[in-house]
Design a protein around this motif. Structure first.
Motif, short mmCIF file in Angstrom:
data_model
loop_
_atom_site.label_atom_id
_atom_site.label_comp_id
_atom_site.label_asym_id
_atom_site.label_seq_id
_atom_site.Cartn_x
_atom_site.Cartn_y
_atom_site.Cartn_z
N ASP A 408 0.87 -1.32 0.13
CA ASP A 408 -0.04 0.10 -0.03
C ASP A 408 1.03 1.16 0.05
OD1 ASP A 408 -2.69 -0.07 -0.22
OD2 ASP A 408 -2.67 1.28 1.77
N ALA A 409 2.02 1.10 0.93
CA ALA A 409 2.99 2.36 1.16
C ALA A 409 3.55 2.64 -0.35
CB ALA A 409 3.69 2.12 2.15
N LEU A 410 3.94 1.56 -0.79
CA LEU A 410 4.76 1.47 -2.38
C LEU A 410 3.81 2.00 -3.21
CD1 LEU A 410 7.46 0.12 -3.49
CD2 LEU A 410 6.05 -1.58 -4.36
N GLU A 411 2.63 1.49 -3.47
CA GLU A 411 1.58 2.07 -4.42
C GLU A 411 1.51 3.64 -4.22
OE1 GLU A 411 -1.85 -0.54 -4.25
OE2 GLU A 411 -0.57 -2.05 -4.43
N ARG A 412 1.08 3.97 -2.95
CA ARG A 412 1.08 5.30 -2.65
C ARG A 412 1.92 6.43 -3.31
NH1 ARG A 412 0.28 6.13 2.63
NH2 ARG A 412 -0.39 3.68 2.71
N ALA A 413 3.36 5.86 -2.96
CA ALA A 413 4.43 6.80 -3.33
C ALA A 413 4.75 6.79 -4.86
CB ALA A 413 5.80 6.05 -2.61
N LEU A 414 4.26 5.66 -5.44
CA LEU A 414 4.66 5.68 -6.87
C LEU A 414 3.36 6.47 -7.57
CD1 LEU A 414 5.20 1.73 -7.24
CD2 LEU A 414 6.50 3.64 -7.98
N ALA A 415 2.26 6.52 -7.21
CA ALA A 415 1.12 7.22 -7.51
C ALA A 415 1.41 8.70 -7.24
CB ALA A 415 -0.13 6.74 -6.82
N ASP A 416 1.88 8.92 -5.98
CA ASP A 416 2.25 10.16 -5.87
C ASP A 416 3.42 10.93 -6.51
OD1 ASP A 416 -0.33 10.14 -4.46
OD2 ASP A 416 0.58 10.22 -2.38
N GLY A 417 4.34 9.99 -6.95
CA GLY A 417 5.64 10.47 -7.37
C GLY A 417 6.49 10.94 -6.28
N THR A 418 6.40 10.44 -4.94
CA THR A 418 7.35 10.87 -4.05
C THR A 418 8.47 9.70 -4.02
OG1 THR A 418 5.90 9.62 -2.65
CG2 THR A 418 5.66 11.88 -2.65
N ALA A 419 9.53 9.94 -3.07
CA ALA A 419 10.52 8.84 -2.89
C ALA A 419 10.23 7.50 -2.21
CB ALA A 419 11.59 9.62 -2.42
N LEU A 420 10.71 6.64 -2.47
CA LEU A 420 10.63 5.32 -1.85
C LEU A 420 10.62 5.36 -0.30
CD1 LEU A 420 10.60 2.30 -1.85
CD2 LEU A 420 12.78 2.15 -1.60
N PRO A 421 9.40 5.22 0.52
CA PRO A 421 9.33 5.40 1.76
C PRO A 421 10.38 4.80 2.67
CG PRO A 421 7.29 5.03 0.96
CD PRO A 421 8.17 4.58 -0.09
N SER A 439 4.32 4.95 -16.95
CA SER A 439 4.37 6.05 -18.05
C SER A 439 3.95 7.39 -17.28
CB SER A 439 3.21 5.51 -19.13
OG SER A 439 1.99 5.74 -18.58
N GLY A 440 3.48 7.36 -16.06
CA GLY A 440 3.39 8.37 -15.30
C GLY A 440 1.72 8.78 -15.42
N ASN A 441 0.88 8.07 -16.32
CA ASN A 441 -0.49 8.34 -16.73
C ASN A 441 -1.50 7.40 -15.99
OD1 ASN A 441 0.22 10.61 -18.11
ND2 ASN A 441 0.55 9.45 -20.00
N GLU A 442 -0.89 6.45 -15.24
CA GLU A 442 -1.39 5.46 -14.65
C GLU A 442 -2.55 6.00 -13.37
OE1 GLU A 442 1.65 5.24 -15.23
OE2 GLU A 442 1.88 3.58 -16.70
N GLY A 446 -4.15 1.35 -11.71
CA GLY A 446 -3.20 0.76 -12.83
C GLY A 446 -1.95 0.76 -12.00
N VAL A 447 -1.57 1.59 -11.10
CA VAL A 447 -0.38 1.21 -10.21
C VAL A 447 -0.36 0.29 -9.62
CG1 VAL A 447 1.22 2.15 -8.35
CG2 VAL A 447 0.18 3.66 -10.28
N ARG A 448 -1.56 -0.18 -8.99
CA ARG A 448 -1.74 -1.50 -8.18
C ARG A 448 -1.67 -2.65 -9.01
NH1 ARG A 448 -6.18 -2.06 -3.81
NH2 ARG A 448 -4.49 -1.15 -2.68
N ARG A 449 -2.31 -2.69 -10.38
CA ARG A 449 -2.12 -3.70 -11.27
C ARG A 449 -0.41 -4.24 -11.33
NH1 ARG A 449 -6.82 -2.46 -13.59
NH2 ARG A 449 -5.50 -1.00 -15.26
N ILE A 450 0.21 -3.15 -11.60
CA ILE A 450 1.62 -3.19 -12.01
C ILE A 450 2.33 -3.88 -10.91
CG2 ILE A 450 3.66 -2.01 -12.76
CD1 ILE A 450 2.00 0.03 -14.27
N VAL A 451 2.19 -3.16 -9.77
CA VAL A 451 2.66 -3.66 -8.22
C VAL A 451 2.38 -5.18 -8.32
CG1 VAL A 451 2.66 -3.50 -5.87
CG2 VAL A 451 2.85 -1.46 -7.37
N ARG A 452 1.26 -5.51 -8.27
CA ARG A 452 0.90 -7.00 -8.10
C ARG A 452 1.59 -8.00 -9.21
NH1 ARG A 452 -5.69 -7.33 -6.19
NH2 ARG A 452 -5.20 -6.35 -4.03
N ASP A 453 1.60 -7.39 -10.39
CA ASP A 453 2.27 -8.19 -11.32
C ASP A 453 3.81 -8.23 -11.04
OD1 ASP A 453 0.61 -9.26 -12.85
OD2 ASP A 453 0.63 -7.88 -14.47
#
Ligand code: ZN
Length: 491
Positions: A408-421, A439-442, A446-453
């Motif tokens: 969850d923390a990983l996905e949020r940071a990726l979606a918000d464009g912040t650093a790795l917590p 791509s930055g447009n997820e 979409g981010v969750r799908r990529i993280v799960r994969d």
């Protein structure tokens, strides 16, 4: 006793609780009309000493649902083991083994032994040809309490956590445990469902005797005898080695259930046969771990070939691949994990075709991998550090509950464009690999799908870690050394 009834009866709402529990037991737990008063009186006695439990149930909006978490109450409501065994036998006689197992499973859900409500809330998805689950059903505090109470048990009764003497054992929270006899090739076993099962009707088949785990010719015979009786189930045995999955090595037991594991539907990479055993096909499974599939309609021939492969693997050494059959003390560290099933009729036809999968396992260590060459490697520990047992080697990963908040923390940071917590700094590998795909447009989904994969991809790489032969060609060489010859096409 009159005082007890009077005390409890002071609050009529609480008497309603008892009525509801008794009728739940009548409807769902096969409590006979003859035992209704007796069951009610045992509840009254229990609640006279545990009034807090009674008030909690009275206050809950769902009395029966809340009671499912109370091992003591459900233990009183459950029919005794002899009655469950008898009903199972009747069901098996009248409607067959599949219906009987379904009945027993439903019973164990209804009496709260199988924690189905929690299990249904687990995250579960398919990725990279694997099933990935995050098991949050087992709360940490319960584990601690159970561990503490487990230590307090007088070991002269139940020597380990899977001994049959646990049936009804309060100190281990097993008052609702119910088991049934299963005879396997002349030996006495019993079946019980897992409280925190990972897949459909997950259970264990346990030796009546507290005797150590082992894999040999008898194991193959036991597994085949089981699937002959329960053709909709598979049954397998962990390689009897420490750190390779079997958490209870001191007590012989098998694992199985009613779901097809990913490895079992993976195609064959190549097929072989021994000239002396023309009725048995040996396949190298196209699978990241090293696994063979042995198939025949003739169970005797099947056992002979499996035993030949098992003994050859047990003494196989290959310095260049870091495979050492024995450790420096001369202890064996190679074993197979066998899994039996009967192929569905649409593939097999008549007579039924038996399948024994053999996963080759080895416990060697090296300077580079002091915790095990053929175990999950340290770079993937942030996903899974525990041993990779039978079920995971077959493609169903059970990941620790901590991953829910970490991902969850990983996905949020990726979606918000912040650093790795900071608190998930060990996720750097996944972080970098996922970022390379974004791509930055997820959307958040979409981010969750990529993280799960990504998690699925790492699980697949962990399966590659446990492969004893890095290439299928190496596995083929092992089979050819045994005398196997390749078949042109499937027989
Ligand atoms: Zn035991």
């Amino acid at each position: 006793m009159t005082d007890t009834v009077a005390q409890v009866g002071q609050q009529s709402g609480e008497l309603g609780v008892i009525d509801e529990l008794v009728s739940y037991a009548r409807e769902n737990l096969s409590v006979d009309q003859r035992d209704v008063d007796w069951t009610r009186n045992r509840l009254l006695e229990y609640f006279s000493e545990h009034s807090e439990s009674l008030s909690e149930l009275a206050q809950s909006g769902d009395i029966s649902g809340a009671a499912l978490n109370d091992d003591a109450v459900m233990g009183i409501l459950s029919a005794p083991p002899s009655r469950v065994e008898e009903l199972f036998a009747i069901m098996r006689e009248e409607r067959g083994s599949t219906a009987a197992m379904q009945w027993l499973f439903d019973y164990c859900v209804a009496n709260g032994y199988v924690k189905k409500r929690q299990l249904d809330r687990n995250i579960r998805y398919v990725s990279n040809g694997l099933i990935v689950t995050i098991n949050t059903a087992k709360p940490e505090f319960k584990t601690m309490r159970n561990a503490a109470s487990g230590n307090a048990v007088d070991s002269s009764f139940a020597q380990c956590t899977i001994c049959r003497e646990n049936e009804g054992l309060a100190a281990r929270g097993k008052r609702t445990l119910r088991t049934v006899d299963v005879a396997l090739a002349g030996d006495s076993f019993f079946w019980q469902f897992s409280p925190y099962g990972y897949f459909r009707q997950h259970g264990i088949c346990v030796n009546q005797e507290h005797t150590p785990m082992h894999v040999d010719r008898r194991t193959f015979e036991h597994l085949l005898a089981f699937v002959q009786q329960f053709p909709e189930y598979f049954l397998g045995c962990n390689a009897a080695l420490p750190r390779i999955g079997g958490s209870v090595l001191a007590h012989d037991h098998y694992q199985g259930g009613g779901e097809l594991m990913p490895m079992q539907s993976a195609p064959a990479w190549k097929s072989f046969a021994l000239p002396s055993e023309p009725d048995v096909r040996v396949e190298i499974i196209g699978w990241p771990a090293t696994a063979l599939r042995v198939l025949s309609a003739d169970t005797d021939a099947l056992v002979r070939v499996c035993e030949r492969i098992r003994t050859a693997w047990a003494d196989y050494d290959n310095d260049s691949l870091d495979i050492h059959s024995h450790d420096e003390q001369g202890e064996r560290q190679s074993s197979v994990a066998p899994i039996a099933r009967i192929l569905p009729a649409d593939r097999a036809g008549e007579p039924p075709l038996y399948e024994m999968s053999l996963i080759l396992r080895n416990n060697a260590v090296s300077e580079q991998y002091p915790l095990g060459v053929f175990h999950a490697h340290p770079e993937y520990f942030f996903i899974k550090q525990e041993p990779i047992g039978l079920i995971e080697a077959m493609g169903l990963f059970v990941l620790p509950g901590r991953l829910v908040s970490q991902l969850d923390a990983l996905e949020r940071a990726l979606a918000d464009g912040t650093a790795l917590p900071e608190q998930i700094s060990d996720f750097e590998l996944a972080w970098n690999e996922v970022r390379a795909q974004l791509s930055g447009n997820e959307s958040a989904d979409g981010v969750r799908r990529i993280v799960r994969d990504e998690v699925g991809s790492i699980c697949r790489r962990i399966l590659g870690n446990i492969a004893v032969f890095p290439q299928f060609a190496d596995t083929e060489r092992f089979l050819r050394d045994l005398g196997c010859r390749s078949l042109q096409q499937s027989v």
